[in-house]
Design an enzyme around this catalytic site. Sequence first.
Site, PDB file in Angstrom:
ATOM      1  N   GLY A  30       2.107  -1.146  15.118  1.00 31.70           N
ATOM      2  CA  GLY A  30       1.534  -0.354  15.065  1.00 31.70           C
ATOM      3  C   GLY A  30       1.943  -0.131  13.269  1.00 31.70           C
ATOM      4  N   HIS A  31       3.083   0.176  13.808  1.00 28.70           N
ATOM      5  CA  HIS A  31       3.551   0.610  12.278  1.00 28.70           C
ATOM      6  C   HIS A  31       3.107   0.005  11.160  1.00 28.70           C
ATOM      7  CE1 HIS A  31       6.071   2.925  14.897  1.00 28.70           C
ATOM      8  NE2 HIS A  31       6.425   3.597  13.811  1.00 28.70           N
ATOM      9  N   ASN A  61      -8.138   5.466  24.763  1.00 24.36           N
ATOM     10  CA  ASN A  61      -7.302   5.925  25.849  1.00 24.36           C
ATOM     11  C   ASN A  61      -7.094   6.702  25.807  1.00 24.36           C
ATOM     12  OD1 ASN A  61      -5.290   5.403  27.558  1.00 24.36           O
ATOM     13  ND2 ASN A  61      -3.300   4.707  26.065  1.00 24.36           N
ATOM     14  N   GLY A 117      23.172 -12.479 -27.487  1.00 22.68           N
ATOM     15  CA  GLY A 117      23.482 -13.226 -28.507  1.00 22.68           C
ATOM     16  C   GLY A 117      22.191 -14.960 -28.806  1.00 22.68           C
ATOM     17  N   LYS A 118      21.189 -14.479 -28.165  1.00 24.83           N
ATOM     18  CA  LYS A 118      20.058 -15.615 -27.769  1.00 24.83           C
ATOM     19  C   LYS A 118      19.614 -16.028 -29.335  1.00 24.83           C
ATOM     20  CE  LYS A 118      17.487 -13.998 -25.176  1.00 24.83           C
ATOM     21  NZ  LYS A 118      18.832 -12.862 -24.588  1.00 24.83           N
ATOM     22  N   GLY A 139      19.998  -8.895 -25.692  1.00 30.35           N
ATOM     23  CA  GLY A 139      22.041  -8.636 -26.244  1.00 30.35           C
ATOM     24  C   GLY A 139      23.034  -9.434 -26.091  1.00 30.35           C
ATOM     25  N   ASP A 147       1.415  -8.505  21.749  1.00 27.32           N
ATOM     26  CA  ASP A 147       1.191  -7.662  21.094  1.00 27.32           C
ATOM     27  C   ASP A 147       1.508  -7.131  19.788  1.00 27.32           C
ATOM     28  OD1 ASP A 147       1.701  -4.897  22.298  1.00 27.32           O
ATOM     29  OD2 ASP A 147       3.100  -5.191  22.760  1.00 27.32           O
ATOM     30  N   VAL A 196       0.133   3.767  16.343  1.00 24.12           N
ATOM     31  CA  VAL A 196       1.570   4.128  16.205  1.00 24.12           C
ATOM     32  C   VAL A 196       1.867   4.515  18.076  1.00 24.12           C
ATOM     33  CG1 VAL A 196       3.578   4.536  15.925  1.00 24.12           C
ATOM     34  CG2 VAL A 196       2.454   3.731  14.374  1.00 24.12           C
ATOM     35  N   SER A 227      13.612 -14.390 -20.858  1.00 23.85           N
ATOM     36  CA  SER A 227      13.537 -14.750 -19.214  1.00 23.85           C
ATOM     37  C   SER A 227      14.056 -15.005 -17.783  1.00 23.85           C
ATOM     38  CB  SER A 227      12.410 -16.287 -19.244  1.00 23.85           C
ATOM     39  OG  SER A 227      13.983 -16.784 -20.399  1.00 23.85           O
TER      40      SER A 227
END
Lengths: 297, 629
Positions: free
Chosen positions: B113-114, B165, B473-474, B471, B110, B33, B542
């Site tokens: 930079g971040h 630069n 109930g499966k 919880g 171009d 940057v 799942s």
Amino acid sequence: MSHLDALEAEAIHIMREVVAEAENPVMLYSVGKDSSVMLHLARKAFHPGKIPFPIMHIDTMWKFSEMIDFRDKTAKDLGVDLIVHINPEGKEMGMNPFIHGSSKHTDVMKTDGLKQALDKHQFDVAFGGARRDEEKSRAKERIFSFRTSKHRWDPKNQRPELWNLYNSRKNQGESIRVFPLSNWTELDIWQYIHLEKIPIVPLYFSKERPVVERDGTLILVDDDRIPLTEGEKPMMKSVRFRTLGCYPLTGAVESEADTLPEIIQEMLLTTTSERQGRTIDHDSNASMEKKKQEGYF
Amino acid sequence: MAHVSELISTDIDSYLKSHEEKSLLRFITCGSVDDGKSTLIGRMLYESKMLFDDQLSALKHDSKKIGTQGNEIDFALLVDGLAAEREQGITIDVAYRFFSTDKRKYIVADTPGHEEYTRNMATGASTADVAIILIDAEQGVLTQTRRHSFIVSMVGVKKVLLAVNKLDLVNYSQEVYNQIVSDYSDFAENALDLESITAVPISALLGDNVVEKSEKTPWYKGETIMQYLENIEVKNQRKQTPFRMPVQWVNRPNSGFRGFTGLIASGETKVGDKIRLHPGGNESTIESIITWDGKLPKASAGQSVTITLNDEIDVSRGDIIATSTDPCGEADQFQSRILWMSDDAMIPGRQYILKSNTQSATLTLGRLKHRIDVNTLDHLPAKTLELNEIGVCNISLDKRIAFDSYENNQTMGGFIVIDRLSNNTVGMGLIDFALRRSENIHWQKMDVSKESRAEQKSQIPKLIWFTGLSGSGKSSIANILEKKLQSLGKHTITLDGDNIRHGLNRDLGFTSADRVENIRRVGEVAKLMVNSGLICITSFISPFESERKMVRSLVLENEFIEVFVDTPLSVCEERDVKGLYAKARSGQIPNFTGISSPYEPPKNPEIRIDTTKASAEEAANQIIDFITE
């Protein structure tokens, strides 16, 4: 391989990718020079077969009459399916850019018209002739550019586009705008038209035409819907157009250029950029980005 | 004046002729940057007279209003095109710019930079011939300089121009410049795979050594940036590699013509050449090479053509036409390098989609061998890759694809990773080599089949997959269901989440990656149960749609019954049978589904049970009705 050969090969590759992966593609055809190049490239891409998708023109009822003649002749000569859509609500309300202004006219007839047409025909991919050198926000846009189900563009959330590998998988309701001419410049377009002898609308060439001056801009008297002040007579001037659109919104330039090399020469020596003749870009700094987010092509 | 050439006004036809002969060079500017990338490009456009009067006056106006250079022109505003970029004064996305000289047409990417926009930088690098890496003379080599250099080298850019630069801010000091060049060279020698590094001292803001040689750096004898770009030779490596053309689309305008269209990825071919078709290995010869402009005797890399073959062999999109003297490899397992590009971390074991040239396959990412720390180049152990991280991992596909290593052929060795649910591009991958292990393990053919085992028990094997919050109930419903099925004389087995985690999966925790592996193992075990003819009942939270989809794909379509136990979170939390919600709310249990980890409800389950309306008994009956229908 010259740069034009490379750009041609790239555009053909992009079009074939779309046809291989899209369900229902369409080519947006604006009748301008970029559309002419795009259509020519499509013929090349699918030769010896025919172009395997329709072309669609969003008409605003205010296009130059020569554009409409050229459009119909081109579709007939090439044997492509042409769809013409006019926003029926705009037609109903008698949309008139001289009365309602450019911004409202563009919103209703172009942006809304386009969205209606894409929804009506359920097109999932639409080719557009936009180039990245036209405008700052275009320079940031991907070749495969996604739109939400509401046709909105999210510039901050674009997919990475690596090499020439395009991910065209989309979610329910999403659509893609694809720009095969992304990497062409205005000079490339003119040069290619010249080399390939591609037909374009005669309005690009200079000729004596009747014009009136409105706010410093020369407007062609294309039909009698243009309001003339009392006693006003159109002037005959040698003019041509650098871009084409709705005649009340498109300024003519005075010019003697009536051949392609002369047009190119004039373009190279000119001191203002191409879109300056269009009123839409002047509204505000980020106006094109805003328009695009709202669904403008 | 927009383009500078005397010829334009004196002899436009000669000018156009010379413009036809231009070559194309693509380059990328990168660096940290505020190193001045956008300023450099703005300066190049300005000095090559690519700016129009109206653009220049708009720029001057904007510079005063929102610029960062006082009354001077802020060139960065030319290229930062998005409203958010102009407001924040940063580059977010890659922008493409164009200019041309009498010799070349240039496409400039171009790039931002971040660090958070590194994926956009990789997008720009993937098509570049040359990279200009900027370094702020006041800052020296930074982390982001190393990161960008590493990515540039990884995607195969071989030539780097190092632009030191802001030299005006260090009094054009040769010493500072030499130190930076030497620091960078030390890093590059160890870490990067480059052919050449050329350093130039510049001030993008003032134009020193950008187009014109600067008087302020008399000690520098080399080229300016523009001279470098004009003169550098980019030999077309693609032409020297063996012929490859991925088939994009089959052109069949009538029954007498079948042409295979594609962009030639590498090498050269001519009429009569022997070719091999991948995958599979059928051979034929080139009958003709067709373009709109006529038939060609030969064609080479970069051309879009249509090819016809002398034999009637089956060819479709995704096939590769290659030279038969040096064909592609084919495999379904590879070692690859991956750059992760999504906010959601990569999950080993999850299924994604791979797209490489025109080929697609289902992809499973294996465990990571290591992650590469681009700052230190250390290989670190890792379980997952976060956004912008790079790692090495094995991948496996559901089918064999044709490939070359990325090093030898970018088109044949590069791929993208696509998320199956969002459809986003979430990763960039480079194939290093194929793994031989899969080739030596063949499927053992068995005489006793699933059908015969099921027949023996007079039942149809099923996988009844319960999903829902903790919880919900499966397990209670699954328990009643199994008792009822047994009383009907059915042979069943139940796999329960808690129980499995005490045994088979006791090494797994509750991170997203471990949850995915948990379900993958259970899916495989359930598949074995179904293959033995059983009605298998599973009871797992799942939470992720993609894993449930993966399990669904393991068995036959009519064998899988997804049962969504749709109990609202508030109800589960109120019941809180195991006291887990209270613990999760107080922060004692991390990654708890519904509280601190997401649950993605099924969109189209076979059965949906609303436990606020139906009892466990009624729910079990509902399921039995469904399977006996």
